[in-house]
Design a protein around this motif. Structure first.
Motif, PDB file in Angstrom:
ATOM      1  N   ALA A 168       2.253   4.968   5.426  1.00  0.00           N
ATOM      2  CA  ALA A 168       1.579   5.786   4.410  1.00  0.00           C
ATOM      3  C   ALA A 168       2.456   6.955   3.960  1.00  0.00           C
ATOM      4  CB  ALA A 168       0.240   6.296   4.955  1.00  0.00           C
ATOM      5  N   SER A 169       3.330   7.426   4.840  1.00  0.00           N
ATOM      6  CA  SER A 169       4.170   8.587   4.517  1.00  0.00           C
ATOM      7  C   SER A 169       5.447   8.215   3.768  1.00  0.00           C
ATOM      8  CB  SER A 169       4.583   9.315   5.808  1.00  0.00           C
ATOM      9  OG  SER A 169       3.460   9.561   6.608  1.00  0.00           O
ATOM     10  N   ILE A 193       7.053   3.676  -1.241  1.00  0.00           N
ATOM     11  CA  ILE A 193       6.020   2.638  -1.401  1.00  0.00           C
ATOM     12  C   ILE A 193       4.948   3.115  -2.379  1.00  0.00           C
ATOM     13  CG2 ILE A 193       4.203   1.334  -0.200  1.00  0.00           C
ATOM     14  CD1 ILE A 193       5.958   1.679   2.382  1.00  0.00           C
ATOM     15  N   LYS A 194       4.710   2.310  -3.412  1.00  0.00           N
ATOM     16  CA  LYS A 194       3.705   2.675  -4.417  1.00  0.00           C
ATOM     17  C   LYS A 194       2.404   1.914  -4.242  1.00  0.00           C
ATOM     18  CE  LYS A 194       6.655   5.372  -6.397  1.00  0.00           C
ATOM     19  NZ  LYS A 194       6.627   6.767  -5.869  1.00  0.00           N
ATOM     20  N   LEU A 195       2.505   0.724  -3.660  1.00  0.00           N
ATOM     21  CA  LEU A 195       1.361  -0.197  -3.585  1.00  0.00           C
ATOM     22  C   LEU A 195       1.388  -0.894  -2.235  1.00  0.00           C
ATOM     23  CD1 LEU A 195      -0.816  -2.197  -4.895  1.00  0.00           C
ATOM     24  CD2 LEU A 195       1.154  -3.537  -5.660  1.00  0.00           C
ATOM     25  N   VAL A 196       0.208  -1.081  -1.615  1.00  0.00           N
ATOM     26  CA  VAL A 196       0.135  -1.792  -0.342  1.00  0.00           C
ATOM     27  C   VAL A 196      -0.898  -2.918  -0.446  1.00  0.00           C
ATOM     28  CG1 VAL A 196      -0.268  -1.621   2.153  1.00  0.00           C
ATOM     29  CG2 VAL A 196       0.731   0.322   0.906  1.00  0.00           C
ATOM     30  N   ALA A 243      -3.106   8.785   1.013  1.00  0.00           N
ATOM     31  CA  ALA A 243      -1.665   9.055   0.951  1.00  0.00           C
ATOM     32  C   ALA A 243      -1.097   8.783  -0.441  1.00  0.00           C
ATOM     33  CB  ALA A 243      -0.943   8.188   1.994  1.00  0.00           C
ATOM     34  N   GLY A 244      -1.947   8.402  -1.395  1.00  0.00           N
ATOM     35  CA  GLY A 244      -1.482   8.240  -2.774  1.00  0.00           C
ATOM     36  C   GLY A 244      -0.972   6.857  -3.134  1.00  0.00           C
ATOM     37  N   LYS A 245      -1.309   5.844  -2.309  1.00  0.00           N
ATOM     38  CA  LYS A 245      -0.863   4.477  -2.620  1.00  0.00           C
ATOM     39  C   LYS A 245      -1.968   3.705  -3.355  1.00  0.00           C
ATOM     40  CE  LYS A 245       2.514   5.442   0.298  1.00  0.00           C
ATOM     41  NZ  LYS A 245       3.694   6.141  -0.276  1.00  0.00           N
ATOM     42  N   HIS A 246      -1.550   2.863  -4.287  1.00  0.00           N
ATOM     43  CA  HIS A 246      -2.463   1.853  -4.810  1.00  0.00           C
ATOM     44  C   HIS A 246      -2.675   0.800  -3.720  1.00  0.00           C
ATOM     45  CE1 HIS A 246      -1.914   3.437  -8.887  1.00  0.00           C
ATOM     46  NE2 HIS A 246      -0.604   3.377  -8.713  1.00  0.00           N
TER      47      HIS A 246
END
Lengths: 268, 268
Positions: free
Chosen positions: B68-69, B73-76, B95-98
Motif C-alpha cells: 500500500a505504501s 502502484i496505482k491499481l491493485v 492508501a490512494g490505490k484504485h
C-alpha cells in the motif's frame, strides 16, 4: 381355458391416451375392447367405430350407469378429466369392475384410501396407470443411484408447454387448465416428478411448491422442492413453459442422468 | 503522453485467476504489472519471477502495508480468499490505490457501501471483477428476453463440483469450503446466477435459499429461488455436484437458452 381368454374391457374418455392404451392392451393378447364411453353419443359412436371390426362390434355408452351394469365388462380404463376419476372409479368398483385410472388417479390421499378399501373389500384391482416405474429404465436408475453413495440432491424437471396453452391465451379454458376439471401443472406433469421421487426415496419429510397461478384458478407452473432429511429434490414443473433439462441425481461418487423424467428413455 | 502510459498495477493472490487477469490486463497494453503480493515470501517471489523479464523486474511483497505504501502502484487487483477482500480493499483505497476486487467483492451490503463511499471520497475506482455482464452475450441475452413478452420464470443453474471437493471428503478444509475464509457455494458460484438475475430484472422482492451445509460450516450447495412479482428465478447452485443444465428464461412467446450461466458462451 378360461384363464387364457382375453379380459373384456371398456374405456372412459376418447383422447389420444385412450387410443394408445387400447392399442397397447390389445397387442398383448390378454385384453379385448368391448365397449367405450363418452359423454356425447357422437363422440362415443365415432370412437367405437374406430376399434370395431366386421366380426367384432364395440358398444358405445354415454351413461356411466349403463356401462357399470354391463355384465360382460370386467375391467374399465378411466381417462376422463381428473375431477371425474374418483367418482367414476368408485361407481365402477361398486359395480364389481376392476379399474385402471389415469394419473392422477385421485386428487387427495383420502380418495385413494377410499378406492383401495373398496377394491380390497370387493376383491378387485384398482391401479393408477403409471407404468414407467415398472420398466427397465427405472430399474437401471435405481441401480445407478445405489452406486452414488450418499445422495446430495436431485433435479427432476418436467416442464412442457401444453398444446392447449394458446387457447388459454385466447381466453378459453381447456380442461387441462380448468379448476372444475382439476387441471393444472402439478396434477398433470408434476405427477411424474413426484412419483419418481417417492418411488426412489419414499415420501419426503415436507414439500414446498411455489406456483404461478393462472386466471382460471389452477397452477400454470412453478418450482417444487421435496425435502428429505439429507437432501432436497427440485422439480421444475410447468404447462406454461418448456424446460429442456434432463433429470439429474447427485451423489458423493458422481451423478446419474435421466433423459426425460416422464418416459425415462435413457439413464446414464 | 502520460495518458497513454500503461497503468502500473499490483496483484494480491497467486491462483490461476490472478495469472489469467495479469495476462488479459497486459495484453490490452493499458496495464503493466509491477508488483505481486502473497502471504508467503516463497510463493510471492516465485509468482513474481513468472512475470518478470530481463528488462523489467516485479516486486514481491508479503506485507500489505508495504504494498500500500509503494507510490509506484496505482491499481491493485485483489484475488485473496473472500474474507480478506473487504479489509484489503479498504486499506488500499485509504492508501490512494484504485482497486479491482474478485467476486464476491464483499460479504454484505454494508461492506460494499463503505467501499464505495471511501472510493468516492478519494476519487478512486473500486470495481468488482465481474466482467461478463459487459460482454456481447449479455447484450444478446437482454435483447432476446425483450422479445419474450411477459416473463414466466427462469432457471439459472451454476453447479459444478469443486476440484477441492475430494480434499474436503478426506477431512481437509480448502479455503473455498472454509468458514474462516468466507467460502461456500452461494458466495462463489452463486454470485453468477444472482448477479445475472439482478442485472436482468433488478433485485428480487424476496429470496429463499435451502442450503445443504457442510461440516466445515459453509453451504455445499442448494436451490435458490428469487421471487419477483410475476415470476420466480430458480438457481441450482453447488460446489458439491455438477449440473449440466443450461440457463433458460421462459416467457409468453417462447424462451431463451443460455449455454453456461457463468460465461454465457452462447445465447439462443
Amino acid at each position: 381355458m378360461a384363464t387364457h381368454e382375453p379380459i373384456p374391457f371398456a374405456t372412459i374418455g376418447t383422447g389420444w391416451i385412450t387410443k394408445s392404451f387400447i392399442h397397447a392392451a390389445q397387442s398383448t393378447g390378454f385384453y379385448k375392447l368391448i365397449a367405450v364411453h363418452s359423454r356425447s353419443q357422437d363422440t362415443s359412436s365415432t370412437f367405437a367405430a374406430t376399434f370395431a371390426t366386421p366380426a367384432h362390434g364395440i358398444k358405445a355408452y354415454t351413461s356411466l350407469d349403463a356401462l357399470a351394469s354391463d355384465p360382460a365388462i370386467k375391467l374399465v380404463y378411466i381417462a376422463s378429466p381428473n375431477s371425474s376419476h374418483f367418482p367414476q372409479a368408485m361407481a365402477l368398483l361398486q359395480a364389481g369392475k376392476h379399474v385402471i385410472v389415469e394419473k392422477p388417479a385421485v386428487l387427495n390421499v383420502n380418495e385413494m384410501c377410499e378406492l383401495q378399501n373398496l377394491a380390497e373389500k370387493k376383491n378387485l384391482v384398482c391401479l393408477e396407470a403409471f407404468r414407467h416405474l415398472h420398466g427397465p429404465a427405472f430399474a437401471a436408475l435405481r441401480a445407478g443411484i445405489d452406486e452414488l453413495g450418499p445422495i446430495y440432491g436431485a433435479s427432476l424437471p418436467y416442464a412442457s408447454r401444453s398444446s392447449r396453452y394458446e387457447a388459454l391465451l385466447r381466453g378459453e379454458t381447456p380442461n387441462v387448465f380448468s379448476a372444475e376439471h382439476a387441471g393444472g401443472a402439478l396434477r398433470d406433469l408434476g405427477v411424474y416428478s413426484v412419483s419418481l421421487a417417492i418411488a426412489l426415496w419414499h415420501a419426503p419429510e415436507r414439500a414446498r411448491y411455489e406456483p404461478r397461478m393462472l386466471a382460471t384458478g389452477v397452477d400454470g407452473g412453478g418450482w417444487l422442492t421435496l425435502h428429505y432429511e439429507s437432501f432436497d429434490v427440485n422439480c421444475n414443473v410447468s404447462k406454461m413453459w418448456t424446460a429442456d433439462g434432463q433429470g439429474e441425481v447427485y451423489g458423493e461418487k458422481g451423478r446419474v442422468l435421466i433423459e426425460g423424467v416422464a418416459d425415462m428413455e435413457r439413464v446414464v
